[in-house]
Motif scaffolding. Structure first.
Motif, PDB file in Angstrom:
ATOM      1  N   SER A   1       0.840  -1.207   0.000  1.00  0.00           N
ATOM      2  CA  SER A   1       0.000   0.000   0.000  1.00  0.00           C
ATOM      3  C   SER A   1       0.871   1.251   0.000  1.00  0.00           C
ATOM      4  CB  SER A   1      -0.911   0.009   1.223  1.00  0.00           C
ATOM      5  OG  SER A   1      -1.747  -1.110   1.239  1.00  0.00           O
ATOM      6  N   VAL A   2       1.918   1.231   0.810  1.00  0.00           N
ATOM      7  CA  VAL A   2       2.835   2.371   0.859  1.00  0.00           C
ATOM      8  C   VAL A   2       3.505   2.560  -0.501  1.00  0.00           C
ATOM      9  CG1 VAL A   2       4.958   3.241   1.903  1.00  0.00           C
ATOM     10  CG2 VAL A   2       3.221   2.137   3.333  1.00  0.00           C
ATOM     11  N   LYS A   3       3.920   1.453  -1.114  1.00  0.00           N
ATOM     12  CA  LYS A   3       4.598   1.555  -2.415  1.00  0.00           C
ATOM     13  C   LYS A   3       3.648   2.100  -3.483  1.00  0.00           C
ATOM     14  CE  LYS A   3       7.915  -1.105  -3.681  1.00  0.00           C
ATOM     15  NZ  LYS A   3       9.051  -0.297  -3.239  1.00  0.00           N
ATOM     16  N   VAL A   4       2.412   1.632  -3.467  1.00  0.00           N
ATOM     17  CA  VAL A   4       1.444   2.127  -4.449  1.00  0.00           C
ATOM     18  C   VAL A   4       1.228   3.625  -4.270  1.00  0.00           C
ATOM     19  CG1 VAL A   4      -0.995   2.063  -5.115  1.00  0.00           C
ATOM     20  CG2 VAL A   4       0.289  -0.067  -4.846  1.00  0.00           C
ATOM     21  N   SER A   5       1.113   4.069  -3.031  1.00  0.00           N
ATOM     22  CA  SER A   5       0.943   5.507  -2.788  1.00  0.00           C
ATOM     23  C   SER A   5       2.131   6.299  -3.325  1.00  0.00           C
ATOM     24  CB  SER A   5       0.782   5.756  -1.282  1.00  0.00           C
ATOM     25  OG  SER A   5      -0.350   5.086  -0.778  1.00  0.00           O
ATOM     26  N   TRP A   6       3.319   5.769  -3.103  1.00  0.00           N
ATOM     27  CA  TRP A   6       4.520   6.445  -3.603  1.00  0.00           C
ATOM     28  C   TRP A   6       4.556   6.448  -5.131  1.00  0.00           C
ATOM     29  CZ3 TRP A   6       8.118   9.708  -2.298  1.00  0.00           C
ATOM     30  CH2 TRP A   6       9.292   9.794  -3.053  1.00  0.00           C
ATOM     31  N   TYR A   7       4.199   5.306  -5.716  1.00  0.00           N
ATOM     32  CA  TYR A   7       4.181   5.227  -7.180  1.00  0.00           C
ATOM     33  C   TYR A   7       3.180   6.215  -7.765  1.00  0.00           C
ATOM     34  CZ  TYR A   7       6.742   0.779  -6.792  1.00  0.00           C
ATOM     35  OH  TYR A   7       7.665  -0.195  -6.528  1.00  0.00           O
ATOM     36  N   LYS A   8       2.023   6.345  -7.105  1.00  0.00           N
ATOM     37  CA  LYS A   8       1.002   7.267  -7.604  1.00  0.00           C
ATOM     38  C   LYS A   8       1.484   8.707  -7.560  1.00  0.00           C
ATOM     39  CE  LYS A   8      -3.340   4.802  -6.900  1.00  0.00           C
ATOM     40  NZ  LYS A   8      -4.643   4.798  -6.203  1.00  0.00           N
ATOM     41  N   LEU A   9       2.212   9.052  -6.501  1.00  0.00           N
ATOM     42  CA  LEU A   9       2.767  10.406  -6.436  1.00  0.00           C
ATOM     43  C   LEU A   9       3.749  10.638  -7.575  1.00  0.00           C
ATOM     44  CD1 LEU A   9       3.400  10.813  -2.590  1.00  0.00           C
ATOM     45  CD2 LEU A   9       1.689  12.007  -3.987  1.00  0.00           C
ATOM     46  N   SER A  10       4.575   9.653  -7.847  1.00  0.00           N
ATOM     47  CA  SER A  10       5.562   9.783  -8.927  1.00  0.00           C
ATOM     48  C   SER A  10       4.894   9.814 -10.288  1.00  0.00           C
ATOM     49  CB  SER A  10       6.560   8.621  -8.871  1.00  0.00           C
ATOM     50  OG  SER A  10       7.200   8.572  -7.609  1.00  0.00           O
ATOM     51  N   ALA A  11       3.769   9.082 -10.419  1.00  0.00           N
ATOM     52  CA  ALA A  11       3.069   9.010 -11.701  1.00  0.00           C
ATOM     53  C   ALA A  11       1.988  10.065 -11.825  1.00  0.00           C
ATOM     54  CB  ALA A  11       2.456   7.624 -11.884  1.00  0.00           C
ATOM     55  N   GLU A  12       1.912  10.960 -10.844  1.00  0.00           N
ATOM     56  CA  GLU A  12       0.912  12.034 -10.825  1.00  0.00           C
ATOM     57  C   GLU A  12      -0.503  11.482 -10.920  1.00  0.00           C
ATOM     58  OE1 GLU A  12       1.952  14.745 -13.915  1.00  0.00           O
ATOM     59  OE2 GLU A  12       3.770  15.457 -12.902  1.00  0.00           O
ATOM     60  N   GLY A  13      -0.741  10.395 -10.179  1.00  0.00           N
ATOM     61  CA  GLY A  13      -2.087   9.841 -10.080  1.00  0.00           C
ATOM     62  C   GLY A  13      -2.485   8.911 -11.192  1.00  0.00           C
ATOM     63  N   GLU A  14      -1.663   8.704 -12.227  1.00  0.00           N
ATOM     64  CA  GLU A  14      -2.035   7.821 -13.337  1.00  0.00           C
ATOM     65  C   GLU A  14      -1.924   6.362 -12.912  1.00  0.00           C
ATOM     66  OE1 GLU A  14       0.018   8.681 -16.911  1.00  0.00           O
ATOM     67  OE2 GLU A  14      -0.321  10.841 -16.804  1.00  0.00           O
ATOM     68  N   LYS A  15      -2.852   5.527 -13.373  1.00  0.00           N
ATOM     69  CA  LYS A  15      -2.919   4.137 -12.937  1.00  0.00           C
ATOM     70  C   LYS A  15      -1.886   3.258 -13.630  1.00  0.00           C
ATOM     71  CE  LYS A  15      -5.959   0.110 -12.736  1.00  0.00           C
ATOM     72  NZ  LYS A  15      -7.313  -0.436 -13.003  1.00  0.00           N
ATOM     73  N   ASP A  16      -1.762   3.359 -14.953  1.00  0.00           N
ATOM     74  CA  ASP A  16      -0.918   2.424 -15.715  1.00  0.00           C
ATOM     75  C   ASP A  16       0.536   2.407 -15.260  1.00  0.00           C
ATOM     76  OD1 ASP A  16      -3.096   1.599 -17.100  1.00  0.00           O
ATOM     77  OD2 ASP A  16      -2.683   2.782 -18.909  1.00  0.00           O
ATOM     78  N   PRO A  17       1.199   3.559 -15.098  1.00  0.00           N
ATOM     79  CA  PRO A  17       2.586   3.504 -14.606  1.00  0.00           C
ATOM     80  C   PRO A  17       2.684   2.882 -13.213  1.00  0.00           C
ATOM     81  CG  PRO A  17       2.111   5.656 -15.566  1.00  0.00           C
ATOM     82  CD  PRO A  17       0.799   4.937 -15.437  1.00  0.00           C
ATOM     83  N   THR A  18       1.677   3.131 -12.367  1.00  0.00           N
ATOM     84  CA  THR A  18       1.680   2.561 -11.020  1.00  0.00           C
ATOM     85  C   THR A  18       1.587   1.042 -11.089  1.00  0.00           C
ATOM     86  OG1 THR A  18       0.635   4.537 -10.129  1.00  0.00           O
ATOM     87  CG2 THR A  18       0.485   2.524  -8.806  1.00  0.00           C
ATOM     88  N   VAL A  19       0.682   0.526 -11.919  1.00  0.00           N
ATOM     89  CA  VAL A  19       0.515  -0.919 -12.074  1.00  0.00           C
ATOM     90  C   VAL A  19       1.795  -1.560 -12.598  1.00  0.00           C
ATOM     91  CG1 VAL A  19      -0.692  -2.696 -13.405  1.00  0.00           C
ATOM     92  CG2 VAL A  19      -1.984  -0.823 -12.371  1.00  0.00           C
ATOM     93  N   SER A  20       2.409  -0.933 -13.593  1.00  0.00           N
ATOM     94  CA  SER A  20       3.621  -1.497 -14.198  1.00  0.00           C
ATOM     95  C   SER A  20       4.771  -1.531 -13.203  1.00  0.00           C
ATOM     96  CB  SER A  20       4.020  -0.682 -15.433  1.00  0.00           C
ATOM     97  OG  SER A  20       3.005  -0.731 -16.408  1.00  0.00           O
ATOM     98  N   ARG A  21       4.925  -0.484 -12.424  1.00  0.00           N
ATOM     99  CA  ARG A  21       6.023  -0.443 -11.449  1.00  0.00           C
ATOM    100  C   ARG A  21       5.802  -1.466 -10.339  1.00  0.00           C
ATOM    101  NH1 ARG A  21       7.610   5.561  -9.653  1.00  0.00           N
ATOM    102  NH2 ARG A  21       9.210   4.320  -8.586  1.00  0.00           N
ATOM    103  N   LEU A  22       4.565  -1.624  -9.904  1.00  0.00           N
ATOM    104  CA  LEU A  22       4.287  -2.622  -8.869  1.00  0.00           C
ATOM    105  C   LEU A  22       4.496  -4.030  -9.421  1.00  0.00           C
ATOM    106  CD1 LEU A  22       3.388  -3.198  -6.015  1.00  0.00           C
ATOM    107  CD2 LEU A  22       1.007  -3.152  -6.806  1.00  0.00           C
ATOM    108  N   ALA A  23       4.105  -4.267 -10.668  1.00  0.00           N
ATOM    109  CA  ALA A  23       4.319  -5.581 -11.286  1.00  0.00           C
ATOM    110  C   ALA A  23       5.806  -5.910 -11.354  1.00  0.00           C
ATOM    111  CB  ALA A  23       3.697  -5.616 -12.679  1.00  0.00           C
ATOM    112  N   LEU A  24       6.614  -4.918 -11.718  1.00  0.00           N
ATOM    113  CA  LEU A  24       8.066  -5.127 -11.778  1.00  0.00           C
ATOM    114  C   LEU A  24       8.621  -5.436 -10.393  1.00  0.00           C
ATOM    115  CD1 LEU A  24      10.684  -5.107 -13.396  1.00  0.00           C
ATOM    116  CD2 LEU A  24      10.825  -2.635 -13.013  1.00  0.00           C
ATOM    117  N   TYR A  25       8.113  -4.758  -9.383  1.00  0.00           N
ATOM    118  CA  TYR A  25       8.559  -5.016  -8.014  1.00  0.00           C
ATOM    119  C   TYR A  25       8.219  -6.447  -7.598  1.00  0.00           C
ATOM    120  CZ  TYR A  25       8.659  -4.868  -2.908  1.00  0.00           C
ATOM    121  OH  TYR A  25       8.903  -5.148  -1.589  1.00  0.00           O
TER     122      TYR A  25
END
Length: 332
Positions: A86-110
């Protein structure tokens, strides 16, 4: 003394006659049979290497299944891991400016990286497709060498002429190249430059044995899992927003209530979550296992396919080797 001179001259003449003797003439029909026997030896050696690889790959897959069940799935479904994600997703969303696709891809890679660290690398300490490929290739060469040794004497071909025939048969096409004679006489095999180049190319080829976890089947599991997590966290994020709007003690009560409900819900859903993840991973494993056994370009028999194909293709009177039919899915 005259007798001694006669004996010396006679001996020298005999030696000269032996040195000038022409090689034994081997009939074309004999050479045809020699080539057929070499092809048959190659096929038998290939089958033995394939049987070894099949047994070794079944053991490897059993270890992967066990490590997945014992380590990765419990880690993934635990409460604290879900909180960390959950913490990682929140961080990814901040980096992706709220966009879903980059967040999903980064979490999948993790998740793929975690799977590599928690499953594949520990199993590789015992065995891996890369190691199995090298063992199977070496076994093919040793088995072929044993069978070649009987072919010359069987057909009355002098060793020197049989060796010359082996020198004329290509075994490795990759530079600097090697003949069948060089292949079976290399000691140790791993020091033969062409063999080293072949093994290195197989190991480092894109999508090959060294990075099979990036296969579409495996990565799609991580992608689907990541999408579910992101959607789930977005839902819980809405509840957090409501508690923030209410504020004060009521907002804190809502937040604590949501946290308690979420923890309880996750624990209730844990068996189903684990079963679904296990099913998805097993399906991807089965497909990848079959690909690693079947593929002549990126599988555990790639080295055997290259050597046997070159050798049989270089024989004048033989039919090139044909790949084995597809294997059934591995049983659990």
């Amino acid at each position: 003394m005259p007798n001694l001179r006669v004996l010396i001259v006679a001996g020298l003449l005999a030696l000269a006659g032996c040195a000038s003797d022409p090689p034994v003439q081997i009939a074309a029909s004999t050479w045809r049979q020699v080539d057929r026997d070499i092809a048959a030896a190659s096929r038998t050696a290939s089958e033995q290497a394939r049987a070894h690889a099949l047994q070794a790959m079944q053991r490897w897959m059993d270890l992967v299944y066990r490590q997945t069940d014992d380590v990765f799935i419990p880690w993934f479904s635990s409460y604290w891991t879900q909180q960390w994600l959950s913490v990682k997703v929140s961080w990814y969303k901040l980096s992706a400016e709220g966009e879903k696709d980059p967040t999903v891809s980064r979490l999948a890679l993790y998740l793929q990286e975690q799977y590599q660290d928690r499953v594949l690398e520990p199993v590789a300490e015992e065995t891996s497709p890369e190691q199995i490929m090298q063992h199977a290739t070496g076994l093919y060469v040793r088995q072929l060498d044993q069978r070649l040794q009987a072919i010359g004497p069987r057909h009355g071909v002098p060793q020197e002429q049989f060796d010359q025939r082996l020198k004329d048969i290509p075994a490795i096409a990759l530079a600097p190249g090697a003949s069948l004679y060089q292949l079976v006489h290399a000691d140790p095999l791993e020091r033969l430059p062409a063999y080293k180049a072949l093994i290195k190319r197989i190991r480092t080829s894109p999508g090959g044995l060294g990075d099979w976890s990036t296969d579409p089947g495996i990565s799609s599991v991580a992608q689907r899992t990541s999408e579910r997590l992101v959607d789930d966290l977005a839902t819980r994020g809405g509840a957090s927003a409501v508690s923030a709007l209410v504020g004060g003690a009521a907002g804190a009560a809502i937040s604590l209530g949501v946290a308690a409900f979420t923890a309880a819900a996750r624990e209730n859903e844990r068996p189903e979550t684990e079963a679904q993840l296990r099913q998805n991973l097993n399906a991807a494993f089965d497909e990848e296992w079959l690909e690693l056994m079947r593929s002549p370009d990126r599988g555990v028999l790639t080295g055997v396919h290259h050597l046997s194909g070159q050798i049989e293709g270089g024989l004048v009177w033989s039919t090139p080797i044909r790949f084995a039919p597809p294997l059934p899915p591995p049983s659990r």
